[in-house]
Design an enzyme around this catalytic site. Structure first.
Site, PDB file in Angstrom:
ATOM      1  N   GLY A 105       0.841  -1.209   0.000  1.00  0.00           N
ATOM      2  CA  GLY A 105       0.000   0.000   0.000  1.00  0.00           C
ATOM      3  C   GLY A 105       0.868   1.248   0.000  1.00  0.00           C
ATOM      4  N   GLY A 107      -0.370   4.953  -0.861  1.00  0.00           N
ATOM      5  CA  GLY A 107      -1.407   5.612  -0.031  1.00  0.00           C
ATOM      6  C   GLY A 107      -0.852   6.849   0.649  1.00  0.00           C
ATOM      7  N   GLN A 108      -1.706   7.486   1.479  1.00  0.00           N
ATOM      8  CA  GLN A 108      -1.319   8.758   2.117  1.00  0.00           C
ATOM      9  C   GLN A 108      -0.058   8.581   2.978  1.00  0.00           C
ATOM     10  OE1 GLN A 108      -3.734   9.978   5.465  1.00  0.00           O
ATOM     11  NE2 GLN A 108      -3.356  12.149   5.078  1.00  0.00           N
ATOM     12  N   LEU A 109      -0.053   7.567   3.829  1.00  0.00           N
ATOM     13  CA  LEU A 109       1.107   7.336   4.714  1.00  0.00           C
ATOM     14  C   LEU A 109       2.243   6.704   3.922  1.00  0.00           C
ATOM     15  CD1 LEU A 109       2.296   7.177   7.615  1.00  0.00           C
ATOM     16  CD2 LEU A 109       1.184   4.938   7.799  1.00  0.00           C
ATOM     17  N   ASP A 159       2.018  -1.685  -4.668  1.00  0.00           N
ATOM     18  CA  ASP A 159       0.653  -1.165  -4.635  1.00  0.00           C
ATOM     19  C   ASP A 159      -0.156  -1.867  -5.720  1.00  0.00           C
ATOM     20  OD1 ASP A 159      -0.514   1.539  -3.162  1.00  0.00           O
ATOM     21  OD2 ASP A 159      -1.651   0.974  -4.952  1.00  0.00           O
ATOM     22  N   ILE A 193      -2.511  -7.460  -2.318  1.00  0.00           N
ATOM     23  CA  ILE A 193      -2.263  -8.137  -1.036  1.00  0.00           C
ATOM     24  C   ILE A 193      -3.181  -9.353  -0.880  1.00  0.00           C
ATOM     25  CG2 ILE A 193      -3.799  -6.546   0.192  1.00  0.00           C
ATOM     26  CD1 ILE A 193      -0.771  -8.471   1.647  1.00  0.00           C
ATOM     27  N   TYR A 237     -14.182  -0.129   9.874  1.00  0.00           N
ATOM     28  CA  TYR A 237     -12.743   0.191   9.932  1.00  0.00           C
ATOM     29  C   TYR A 237     -12.241   0.064  11.381  1.00  0.00           C
ATOM     30  CZ  TYR A 237      -8.634   3.285   9.670  1.00  0.00           C
ATOM     31  OH  TYR A 237      -7.371   3.830   9.761  1.00  0.00           O
ATOM     32  N   LYS A 275      -9.649  -2.613  13.036  1.00  0.00           N
ATOM     33  CA  LYS A 275      -8.405  -2.169  13.691  1.00  0.00           C
ATOM     34  C   LYS A 275      -8.329  -2.741  15.120  1.00  0.00           C
ATOM     35  CE  LYS A 275      -6.466   0.192  10.409  1.00  0.00           C
ATOM     36  NZ  LYS A 275      -5.243  -0.355   9.771  1.00  0.00           N
TER      37      LYS A 275
HETATM   38  C1  VAH Z   1      -9.781   7.800   8.631  1.00  0.00           C
HETATM   39  N1  VAH Z   1      -7.652   8.975   8.297  1.00  0.00           N
HETATM   40  O1  VAH Z   1     -10.321   8.879   8.706  1.00  0.00           O
HETATM   41  C2  VAH Z   1      -8.270   7.743   8.819  1.00  0.00           C
HETATM   42  C3  VAH Z   1      -7.918   7.637  10.285  1.00  0.00           C
HETATM   43  C4  VAH Z   1      -8.389   8.474  12.569  1.00  0.00           C
HETATM   44  C5  VAH Z   1      -8.751   8.568  11.146  1.00  0.00           C
HETATM   45  O2  VAH Z   1      -7.971   6.343  10.715  1.00  0.00           O
HETATM   46  O3  VAH Z   1     -10.387   6.773   8.418  1.00  0.00           O
END
Ligand code: VAH
Length: 315
Positions: free
Chosen positions: A6, A9-11, A32, A51, A140, A144
Site C-alpha cells: 500500500g 497511499g497517504q502514509l 501497490d 495483497i 474500519y 483495527k
Molecule cells: C480515517 N484517516 O479517517 C483515517 C484515520 C483516525 C482517522 O484512521 O479513516
C-alpha cells in the site's frame, strides 16, 4: 529487504521516501495495486501487488528476501461504511496473512497501523487513555481493534515482532484526500490555495486528534528502531500531537488567506467523527520509546501553505 504494502497511499507515499533515504532504494520495495501510482517511486524498487493474491505476495517475499513488511493497505473509515464486508475482509485477511508470512519466513519486524478509530462512543473522549473500553461502531474501527488483538497474539504466542501505532487523523500535502473521515483537514488546504470556498463535511466544533505527516513518519520510525524490549505494548500505542476543530484550522489558514471562506454541511461522516475521541493520552509512547511531536496547528499550517503550491504544480 523491506516490503511496503500500500506504498502509494497517504502514509505509504511519505514513509517509502524516508525508508529509502535511510536504507537505500535498492533495499526498499514499494508495492501497490495501482501500477500508475508506482511511477513516482523512482528512488526504490517497485512491484504491482494485490495483497489478496497470497501466492504472488509469498513469491515476492521469497524471491526478494523480504525481512520486514510495512503493511499499510486498508479500507479507511468512510469508504468502509459503504462496503462493510469487503472492508472487513481486506483489512483482516491481509493482516492475518502478513502475520503468517512473518512467522513462516522468520522476518525481523512487521509494522501495521492502527487508529483512534478503535475507540467508540462510550470511550472517555478527553485524553483517551491507552487502556479503556473500546466499542468501535465503524467497520474500519472494528477491523483495527481485532487487528490489534491479533498483533498481540502473534507476538505473545509466536514471537512475531509486530509493532503498531493508533494514528490520529493524518495530514499531509503530498497526497490527495482519501476515504478518511479526517480528510477534510487535507482538502481544506487545497481549497485555500486554489482560492476556492470550502464546504466542510463535519460541523465547526468537531474536535478530533490530528497529526502532521512528518510527525507520523518520525513516530513510526522511532517505534520501529526502538530496542525490542522497550516496545512493551504489542496491541498498539496511543499516539497524539494536536487536537483541533474545523473552525480552529479555518481560523489558522485565514491568517494567511484573509479572503478564505468556509461553510459547514455535516454528512454521514459526522456520526463517525462523533464516535471518536477529542484528544488522546499518549504517555506510554513517550515513556516507553521517547515519542515527542514537533508540529502544532500553526507550524503545520505554515509548512503546508509554503510547500503545497509548488507541489501541486509538479503533481
Ligand atoms: C480515517 N484517516 O479517517 C483515517 C484515520 C483516525 C482517522 O484512521 O479513516
Amino acid at each position: 529487504r523491506i516490503l511496503i504494502i500500500g506504498a502509494a497511499g497517504q502514509l505509504g507515499s511519505e514513509l517509502t521516501f524516508t525508508l529509502s533515504q535511510q536504507y537505500g532504494g535498492d533495499n526498499i520495495i514499494a508495492s501497490d495495486l495501482n501500477p500508475k501510482a508506482l511511477e513516482k517511486f523512482e528512488y526504490c524498487k517497485t512491484a504491482v501487488l494485490d495483497i489478496m493474491d497470497q501466492d504472488a505476495v509469498r513469491k515476492l517475499v521469497k524471491d526478494q528476501n523480504v525481512k520486514q513488511i510495512y503493511h499499510l493497505a486498508a479500507v479507511l473509515s468512510a469508504t468502509g461504511e459503504k462496503n462493510p464486508r469487503f472492508a472487513w475482509q481486506l483489512n483482516m485477511d491481509s493482516l492475518l496473512f502478513v502475520l503468517e508470512l512473518a512467522m513462516e519466513f522468520k522476518m525481523d519486524k512487521i509494522y501495521w497501523p492502527s487508529s483512534i478509530a478503535v475507540f467508540g462512543p462510550n470511550t472517555p473522549k478527553i485524553n483517551t487513555p491507552q487502556f479503556c473500553v473500546k466499542e468501535p461502531n465503524t467497520v474500519y474501527g472494528i477491523s483495527k481493534q481485532a487487528g490489534e488483538r491479533w498483533c498481540e497474539y502473534y507476538f505473545q504466542k509466536f514471537g512475531v515482532d509486530v509493532r503498531s501505532l493508533r494514528y490520529p487523523g493524518l495530514i499531509g500535502y503530498k497526497s490527495l484526500p482519501g476515504g478518511g473521515t479526517t480528510d477534510y483537514a487535507v482538502d481544506i488546504y487545497h481549497k485555500a490555495i486554489a482560492g476556492e470556498h470550502f464546504d466542510c463535511f463535519l460541523s465547526a466544533e468537531t474536535a478530533l486528534p490530528m497529526m502532521y505527516m512528518p510527525d507520523a513518519i518520525k513516530a513510526t520510525l522511532d517505534l520501529m528502531h526502538a530496542p525490542k524490549e522497550s516496545v512493551k505494548i504489542r496491541s498498539s500505542y496511543n499516539l497524539a500531537a494536536i487536537s483541533f476543530t474545523p473552525e480552529d484550522i479555518y481560523q489558522c489558514i485565514k491568517t494567511h488567506h484573509p479572503d478564505f471562506t468556509i461553510s459547514y454541511s455535516p454528512d454521514f461522516r459526522q456520526s463517525i467523527a462523533d464516535s471518536w475521541p477529542d484528544s488522546i493520552d499518549d504517555t506510554r509512547a513517550r515513556e516507553d520509546w521517547g515519542w515527542n511531536h514537533e508540529y502544532d496547528l500553526k507550524k503545520m499550517t505554515e509548512d503546508i501553505l509554503r510547500n503545497l503550491p509548488a507541489y501541486l504544480v509538479n503533481f
